[in-house]
Motif scaffolding. Structure first.
Motif, mmCIF file in Angstrom:
data_model
loop_
_atom_site.group_PDB
_atom_site.id
_atom_site.type_symbol
_atom_site.label_atom_id
_atom_site.label_comp_id
_atom_site.label_asym_id
_atom_site.label_seq_id
_atom_site.Cartn_x
_atom_site.Cartn_y
_atom_site.Cartn_z
ATOM 1 N N MET A 32 1.131 -1.302 0.252
ATOM 2 C CA MET A 32 -0.146 -0.110 -0.052
ATOM 3 C C MET A 32 0.718 1.013 -0.019
ATOM 4 O O MET A 32 1.333 1.438 0.724
ATOM 5 N N GLY A 74 -4.907 6.212 3.057
ATOM 6 C CA GLY A 74 -4.747 4.810 2.464
ATOM 7 C C GLY A 74 -4.562 4.116 4.187
ATOM 8 O O GLY A 74 -4.627 2.667 3.414
ATOM 9 N N PHE A 78 -5.844 0.501 4.443
ATOM 10 C CA PHE A 78 -4.996 -0.865 4.880
ATOM 11 C C PHE A 78 -5.276 -0.940 6.550
ATOM 12 O O PHE A 78 -4.863 -2.199 6.087
ATOM 13 N N MET A 90 3.056 -1.414 3.938
ATOM 14 C CA MET A 90 2.487 -0.008 4.108
ATOM 15 C C MET A 90 3.366 0.929 4.019
ATOM 16 O O MET A 90 4.003 1.046 5.430
#
Length: 319
Positions: A32, A74, A78, A90
């Motif tokens: 990610m 994000g 995640f 990530m």
């Protein structure tokens, strides 16, 4: 034995229970990247992914970009979609911590699993080549006359370049709340705005601006490091008379709820990747400073960074 045959053998052993799943956890990784393409997190994530594959620590790495709100959009995706997934990573860093402090998102970084700090980098401030302003002193003089007329372009609100601009304003007697900061969802957008003259000053890591500085399209005027960057003729804010020193760093987290064995597998994979020449080449190419840190030391570092950034931001009128 051919690599694909070896990997299939590992998979069969894992499926049969003869091999712990933790030994297979890092084979097909999902990365990610909580920013749009073209910025520091994007380049870091993709360079790390290549190094993981080149080092044999992963067979494949897939990427997903999800920009906005200093990476916290994000982060939310995640945290909510990767629980217990030992193959998920990530990219994150100081910018995300700043965004969490200012934005108060519905999810927290503590809901993910710390894996490693990777690199550190300082912010470079640049002017478009055709700007009537030539130096940081020129920028400061205009800032004093009319704070709103100086548009600072950079990453999301709470990014290190945003904090640095607020610190500078406070240093020169300007209310930090009056700075005109324009946040962008990714480095590509910020670069386009600087090149187009849509912002007065741009801030980011040197790696994002290097090619434009070399081509004469941007003029570097200051860097937020203690000392000048190696091989660069860019004055520090400190030597210009402004006590503004702030570093940026980037790292990776794993998903929430992974086991200690899965965390160890991911950590070992990252360490292996950072020892490969592919990663060394990325460090040199991007002027990144290696800053590997894992385990409890990284856990403590993140906690300390939260406290330090919160104090700096409060002092600078940002929170």
């Amino acid at each position: 034995m051919r690599r694909d045959t070896f990997l299939k053998s590992l998979a069969a052993l894992a499926a049969s229970g003869a091999l712990p799943m933790s030994a297979w956890a890092a084979s097909n990784l999902k990365m990610m990247i909580p920013a749009n393409p073209g910025g520091g997190w994007d380049s870091t994530g993709r360079a790390l992914g290549k190094a993981l594959i080149d080092a044999g620590a992963a067979s494949t790495v897939s990427y997903e970009n999800k920009g906005g709100a200093a990476g916290t959009i994000g982060l939310a995706q995640f945290v909510n979609s990767s629980k217990g997934d030992g193959n998920a990573l990530m990219v994150m860093g100081a910018v995300m911590l700043g965004g969490i402090i200012t934005g108060k998102p519905p999810v927290q970084l503590s809901q993910a699993t710390p894996i490693a700090r990777l690199i550190s980098e300082y912010n470079v401030f640049v002017l478009p080549a055709n700007s009537p302003l030539k130096t940081m002193k020129d920028v400061v003089e205009q800032l004093k006359k009319d704070p709103g007329s100086v548009k600072w372009g950079g990453g999301s609100r709470g990014s290190t370049e945003h904090i640095a601009a607020a610190m500078l304003a406070r240093e020169v007697g300007v209310d930090p709340a009056k700075i005109n900061y324009v946040a962008f969802r990714g480095g590509g957008e910020a670069t386009a705005a600087i090149l187009g003259g849509n912002v007065t000053v741009g801030g980011s890591g040197l790696s994002e601006f290097a090619e434009y500085i070399k081509a004469g399209k941007m003029r570097p005027i200051a860097v937020t490091s203690e000392a000048r960057l190696s091989g660069q003729d860019i004055p520090t804010m400190k030597e210009l008379g402004y006590n503004v020193v702030i570093g940026n760093w980037r790292g990776v987290f794993g998903a929430a709820g992974i086991t200690p064995a899965q965390r160890k597998t991911l950590t070992d994979a990252i360490v292996a990747a950072t020892k490969h020449k592919s990663w060394a080449e990325a460090l040199q190419r991007n002027d990144w400073t290696p800053a590997l840190m894992t385990g409890p030391a990284f856990d403590k570092f993140v906690d300390d960074e939260f406290a330090s950034l919160r104090a700096i931001m409060a002092k600078s009128g940002m929170v």
